[in-house]
Design a protein around this motif. Structure first.
Motif, PDB file in Angstrom:
ATOM      1  N   MET A  23     -44.334  16.811 -32.402  1.00 18.92           N
ATOM      2  CA  MET A  23     -44.467  16.950 -33.853  1.00 18.92           C
ATOM      3  C   MET A  23     -44.658  18.418 -34.200  1.00 18.92           C
ATOM      4  O   MET A  23     -43.818  19.070 -34.742  1.00 18.92           O
ATOM      5  CB  MET A  23     -45.642  16.089 -34.342  1.00 18.92           C
ATOM      6  N   ASN A  24     -45.808  18.969 -33.891  1.00 18.22           N
ATOM      7  CA  ASN A  24     -46.345  20.295 -34.205  1.00 18.22           C
ATOM      8  C   ASN A  24     -47.221  20.231 -35.442  1.00 18.22           C
ATOM      9  O   ASN A  24     -46.760  20.234 -36.587  1.00 18.22           O
ATOM     10  CB  ASN A  24     -45.294  21.394 -34.367  1.00 18.22           C
ATOM     11  N   LEU A  25     -48.517  20.167 -35.151  1.00 18.13           N
ATOM     12  CA  LEU A  25     -49.486  20.029 -36.232  1.00 18.13           C
ATOM     13  C   LEU A  25     -49.796  21.356 -36.894  1.00 18.13           C
ATOM     14  O   LEU A  25     -50.204  21.387 -38.057  1.00 18.13           O
ATOM     15  CB  LEU A  25     -50.775  19.398 -35.685  1.00 18.13           C
ATOM     16  N   TRP A  32     -57.060  19.805 -29.698  1.00 22.33           N
ATOM     17  CA  TRP A  32     -56.615  19.399 -28.371  1.00 22.33           C
ATOM     18  C   TRP A  32     -57.714  19.368 -27.338  1.00 22.33           C
ATOM     19  O   TRP A  32     -57.694  18.582 -26.428  1.00 22.33           O
ATOM     20  CB  TRP A  32     -55.469  20.281 -27.882  1.00 22.33           C
ATOM     21  N   ARG A  44     -51.018  26.907 -28.438  1.00 20.09           N
ATOM     22  CA  ARG A  44     -51.563  26.812 -27.103  1.00 20.09           C
ATOM     23  C   ARG A  44     -50.649  27.610 -26.180  1.00 20.09           C
ATOM     24  O   ARG A  44     -49.448  27.686 -26.420  1.00 20.09           O
ATOM     25  CB  ARG A  44     -51.505  25.343 -26.674  1.00 20.09           C
ATOM     26  N   HIS A  83     -47.023  11.114 -27.741  1.00 23.65           N
ATOM     27  CA  HIS A  83     -47.210  12.277 -28.625  1.00 23.65           C
ATOM     28  C   HIS A  83     -46.161  13.356 -28.402  1.00 23.65           C
ATOM     29  O   HIS A  83     -45.990  14.233 -29.235  1.00 23.65           O
ATOM     30  CB  HIS A  83     -48.614  12.868 -28.427  1.00 23.65           C
ATOM     31  N   LEU A  96     -59.922  29.933 -31.412  1.00 24.14           N
ATOM     32  CA  LEU A  96     -60.662  30.296 -32.620  1.00 24.14           C
ATOM     33  C   LEU A  96     -61.531  29.115 -33.022  1.00 24.14           C
ATOM     34  O   LEU A  96     -61.169  27.968 -32.737  1.00 24.14           O
ATOM     35  CB  LEU A  96     -59.691  30.560 -33.769  1.00 24.14           C
ATOM     36  N   GLU A 156     -50.695  21.985 -40.738  1.00 24.42           N
ATOM     37  CA  GLU A 156     -52.003  22.537 -41.141  1.00 24.42           C
ATOM     38  C   GLU A 156     -51.814  23.799 -41.997  1.00 24.42           C
ATOM     39  O   GLU A 156     -52.539  24.017 -42.960  1.00 24.42           O
ATOM     40  CB  GLU A 156     -52.829  22.846 -39.887  1.00 24.42           C
ATOM     41  N   GLN A 171     -42.720   9.824 -32.021  1.00 22.45           N
ATOM     42  CA  GLN A 171     -42.954  10.705 -33.176  1.00 22.45           C
ATOM     43  C   GLN A 171     -41.785  10.669 -34.162  1.00 22.45           C
ATOM     44  O   GLN A 171     -41.973  10.763 -35.368  1.00 22.45           O
ATOM     45  CB  GLN A 171     -43.128  12.155 -32.701  1.00 22.45           C
ATOM     46  N   ASP A 202     -40.846  20.137 -29.537  1.00 18.47           N
ATOM     47  CA  ASP A 202     -42.224  19.725 -29.794  1.00 18.47           C
ATOM     48  C   ASP A 202     -42.201  18.297 -30.300  1.00 18.47           C
ATOM     49  O   ASP A 202     -41.309  17.942 -31.084  1.00 18.47           O
ATOM     50  CB  ASP A 202     -42.839  20.637 -30.878  1.00 18.47           C
TER      51      ASP A 202
HETATM   52  C1  GDG Z   1     -49.389  17.458 -28.804  1.00 14.59           C
HETATM   53  C2  GDG Z   1     -47.858  17.563 -28.960  1.00 14.59           C
HETATM   54  C3  GDG Z   1     -48.096  16.850 -31.335  1.00 14.59           C
HETATM   55  C4  GDG Z   1     -54.637  25.603 -32.333  1.00 14.59           C
HETATM   56  N1  GDG Z   1     -55.259  26.757 -32.120  1.00 14.59           N
HETATM   57  C5  GDG Z   1     -56.559  26.528 -32.329  1.00 14.59           C
HETATM   58  C6  GDG Z   1     -56.715  25.195 -32.706  1.00 14.59           C
HETATM   59  N2  GDG Z   1     -55.520  24.647 -32.686  1.00 14.59           N
HETATM   60  C7  GDG Z   1     -55.227  23.235 -32.996  1.00 14.59           C
HETATM   61  C8  GDG Z   1     -54.348  23.153 -34.198  1.00 14.59           C
HETATM   62  C9  GDG Z   1     -53.622  21.833 -33.983  1.00 14.59           C
HETATM   63  C10 GDG Z   1     -53.629  21.668 -32.471  1.00 14.59           C
HETATM   64  O1  GDG Z   1     -54.511  22.621 -31.952  1.00 14.59           O
HETATM   65  C11 GDG Z   1     -52.269  21.913 -31.848  1.00 14.59           C
HETATM   66  O2  GDG Z   1     -51.469  20.804 -32.112  1.00 14.59           O
HETATM   67  P1  GDG Z   1     -49.890  20.866 -31.930  1.00 14.59           P
HETATM   68  O3  GDG Z   1     -49.317  19.661 -32.559  1.00 14.59           O
HETATM   69  O4  GDG Z   1     -49.371  22.105 -32.549  1.00 14.59           O
HETATM   70  O5  GDG Z   1     -49.618  20.952 -30.361  1.00 14.59           O
HETATM   71  P2  GDG Z   1     -50.105  20.218 -28.966  1.00 14.59           P
HETATM   72  O6  GDG Z   1     -51.455  20.666 -28.580  1.00 14.59           O
HETATM   73  O7  GDG Z   1     -49.028  20.547 -27.990  1.00 14.59           O
HETATM   74  O8  GDG Z   1     -50.125  18.626 -29.260  1.00 14.59           O
HETATM   75  C12 GDG Z   1     -47.501  17.899 -30.390  1.00 14.59           C
HETATM   76  C13 GDG Z   1     -49.571  16.633 -31.058  1.00 14.59           C
HETATM   77  O9  GDG Z   1     -49.810  16.360 -29.666  1.00 14.59           O
HETATM   78  C14 GDG Z   1     -50.126  15.464 -31.876  1.00 14.59           C
HETATM   79  O10 GDG Z   1     -49.410  14.296 -31.679  1.00 14.59           O
HETATM   80  O11 GDG Z   1     -47.940  17.312 -32.661  1.00 14.59           O
HETATM   81  O12 GDG Z   1     -46.102  17.942 -30.544  1.00 14.59           O
HETATM   82  O13 GDG Z   1     -47.330  18.557 -28.072  1.00 14.59           O
HETATM   83  O14 GDG Z   1     -54.351  20.774 -34.537  1.00 14.59           O
HETATM   84  O15 GDG Z   1     -55.197  23.183 -35.305  1.00 14.59           O
HETATM   85  N3  GDG Z   1     -57.886  24.661 -33.048  1.00 14.59           N
HETATM   86  C15 GDG Z   1     -58.969  25.500 -33.012  1.00 14.59           C
HETATM   87  N4  GDG Z   1     -58.883  26.789 -32.605  1.00 14.59           N
HETATM   88  C16 GDG Z   1     -57.706  27.359 -32.267  1.00 14.59           C
HETATM   89  O16 GDG Z   1     -57.661  28.533 -31.898  1.00 14.59           O
HETATM   90  N5  GDG Z   1     -60.144  25.029 -33.412  1.00 14.59           N
END
Ligand code: GDG
Length: 502
Positions: free
Chosen positions: A385-387, A497, A283, A171, A361, A391, A202, A383
């Motif tokens: 990806m960065n979801l 996460w 995060r 990931h 949140l 979103e 990715q 990163d």
């Molecule tokens: C790893 C990789 C890759 C965020 N704040 C809140 C919340 N979120 C959710 C978002 C999003 C997720 O957390 C964060 O996903 P990211 O992709 O941005 O980052 P990582 O946690 O580092 O994830 C990354 C991912 O794996 C998937 O393969 O994209 O590159 O590092 O879904 O919505 N959710 C809630 N409250 C928050 O305050 N409920």
């Protein structure tokens, strides 16, 4: 175990469930139904499946087993816990995973702590995961391992005699050769990865980095088919591909249009009237580039005074890994910068340039922030990806949002045509992008956001699962069909996460 129909076995660091103390002294479980779980659920239910992972509690008691047994009933697939001690967690997870692999794979080798004790713990814990897989699965089950915590798992399983196909998805990014070379265990780790039959990344960037490392460091393999197949000396073929992960865009879109979100977004906009709302959601992690982003915002306010009293940056930081010193330092740095910038620019009329939120949140509030924001500022240093970027686009249902995106996010490969791409290290460049986004005519916003929304809808998490499993089938003569009714489900209500791969 005896042979029967082949099932899907998903293995990740954490089980997609959160256990917490219940009212009667026992434990209650809360399911994760974020993107990955939602997408895998139909497959797990249809074929019968198993999810192997740590349940999130180091004291593995009967209460944990009881809570998981009840969760298994509700989930529709079997949950197989890996019991880890606090010491395991310290060495394997906080240590090797998050103080070695995480910074190194994000090109931040100066933040690595190459403590050999961590490496030994990482090996031992990968062995523990292998033991659970051996006792919980049938010979022909299809095992799909996730992420950087489990790079050695295939090697452990092969050592135990497993010959069935093993697939892996990373990931996070895979680093370039000159950075990977810093790893003291570079040969062992790369050889261990080559015990998988399919390795998914990715982006092409990560795939190429990996192939470059293999080509340079492993001398008894040959590489063919435009760098997507590695021929091992024992005759095995390892297939390599890029599979950019997506989101359940339809579910986000639906929620963004719900009356509850519309009301919450209206409230947010009403509290900050006539302001361009810029949103950052991350995060707490040094890879997300939050301090540089704040500095770029400060440069924007200084260089473009017309932005003052016109823009508000809402920066949401979700607590994470705060037992690691670098994360505590990062939090202090962010708070210092927020204080400095607000101190410099806050005006008597009530304008405060940065609204800083330090907590998780719930999903409704997150979607309301996405919907209310005019601009998303997503500027990771690197990163997978960065979801969050995806979103935000899915929730920008009126197509009036602007995405400012780091060119070092994996998502940039798919979103480059609609987003304003920035180099997060370039403070003035990022400041100009903020100014440009604020001044962008409605027609251009719409055109760009429509491009983004199409890309996000097309590359959903369902397509990702489908694509990965299809590639796995191609490397395996026994087909592993997806269920006929493989469709996006309606709900994805929980944090991504904290229930899945963190
Ligand atoms: C790893 C990789 C890759 C965020 N704040 C809140 C919340 N979120 C959710 C978002 C999003 C997720 O957390 C964060 O996903 P990211 O992709 O941005 O980052 P990582 O946690 O580092 O994830 C990354 C991912 O794996 C998937 O393969 O994209 O590159 O590092 O879904 O919505 N959710 C809630 N409250 C928050 O305050 N409920």
């Amino acid at each position: 175990m005896t042979e029967r129909e082949r099932r899907l076995v998903v293995v990740s660091n954490r089980l997609p469930f959160v256990l917490s103390p219940g009212p009667d002294g026992g434990l209650v479980s809360r399911p994760g139904s974020g993107g990955l779980v939602t997408a895998l659920l139909p497959v797990l239910r249809d074929r019968g499946g198993v999810w192997v992972g740590w349940p999130g509690i180091t004291d593995h008691t009967e209460a944990v087993d009881a809570a998981l047994a009840s969760a298994t009933g509700k989930a529709g697939y079997h949950l197989a816990p890996v019991a880890l001690t606090a010491e395991d967690q310290a060495g394997f997870y906080h240590g090797f995973s998050n103080e070695v692999l995480w910074p190194l794979f994000h090109d931040l080798q100066s933040l690595c702590n190459f403590d050999p004790v961590y490496w030994r713990s990482y090996c031992e814990v990968n062995h523990k995961y292998a033991q659970v897989i051996l006792s919980e699965t049938y010979k022909d089950d299809f095992v799909w391992v996730h992420d950087y915590q489990l790079l050695l798992l295939a090697a452990e399983l092969r050592r135990a005699g497993v010959t069935s196909p093993l697939a892996f998805f990373l990931h996070i990014p895979f680093p370039p050769l000159d950075i990977y070379l810093k790893l003291p265990w570079r040969f062992t780790l790369l050889r261990a990865l080559l015990e998988y039959d399919l390795i998914g990344f990715q982006t092409l960037r990560d795939q190429r980095n990996f192939m470059h490392c293999v080509r340079t460091l492993i001398d008894d393999v040959s590489i063919s088919h435009r760098s997507s197949q590695i021929h091992m000396p024992d005759g095995r073929q390892v297939r390599v591909g890029s599979f950019p992960i997506g989101i359940d865009a339809a579910a986000f879109q639906r929620q963004a249009r719900s009356p509850a979100v519309i009301a919450a977004a209206d409230t947010l906009r009403a509290e900050l009237p006539n302001r361009e709302l810029i949103l950052g959601v991350d995060r707490l992690d040094y890879t997300k580039g939050i301090p540089l982003r704040l500095e770029a915002f400060r440069v924007a306010l200084r260089q473009f005074p017309d932005l003052q009293e016109r823009v508000t940056l809402i920066q949401v930081v979700v607590p994470s890994r705060d037992d690691i010193p670098q994360y505590r330092d990062l939090k202090l740095r962010i708070e210092q910068l927020v204080g400095e910038i607000n101190g410099e620019f806050t005006r008597p009329g009530g304008w405060v340039p940065i609204h800083y939120v330090y907590r998780a949140l719930d999903r409704l509030d997150l979607v309301a922030y996405y919907r209310a924001a005019h601009i998303a500022l997503v500027t990771p240093l690197k990163d997978g990806m960065n979801l969050v970027a995806k979103e935000f686009c899915a929730c920008s249902v009126d197509s009036d949002g602007v995405l400012i995106l780091s060119e070092f996010a994996g998502a940039a490969a798919q979103l480059q045509h609609g987003a304003l791409l920035v180099n997060p290290y370039d403070l003035e460049g990022t400041a100009e992008a903020i100014h440009r986004a604020c001044a962008m005519p409605a027609a251009e916003r719409r055109r760009r956001m429509q491009l983004l929304r199409r890309a996000v809808n097309r590359q959903s998490v369902f397509r990702w699962v489908n694509g990965f499993l299809e590639a796995a089938i191609a490397s395996d003569l026994d087909a592993f069909p997806l269920p006929d009714d493989y469709l996006p489900s309606a709900e994805a209500e929980h944090a991504y996460w904290d229930t899945e791969l963190a």
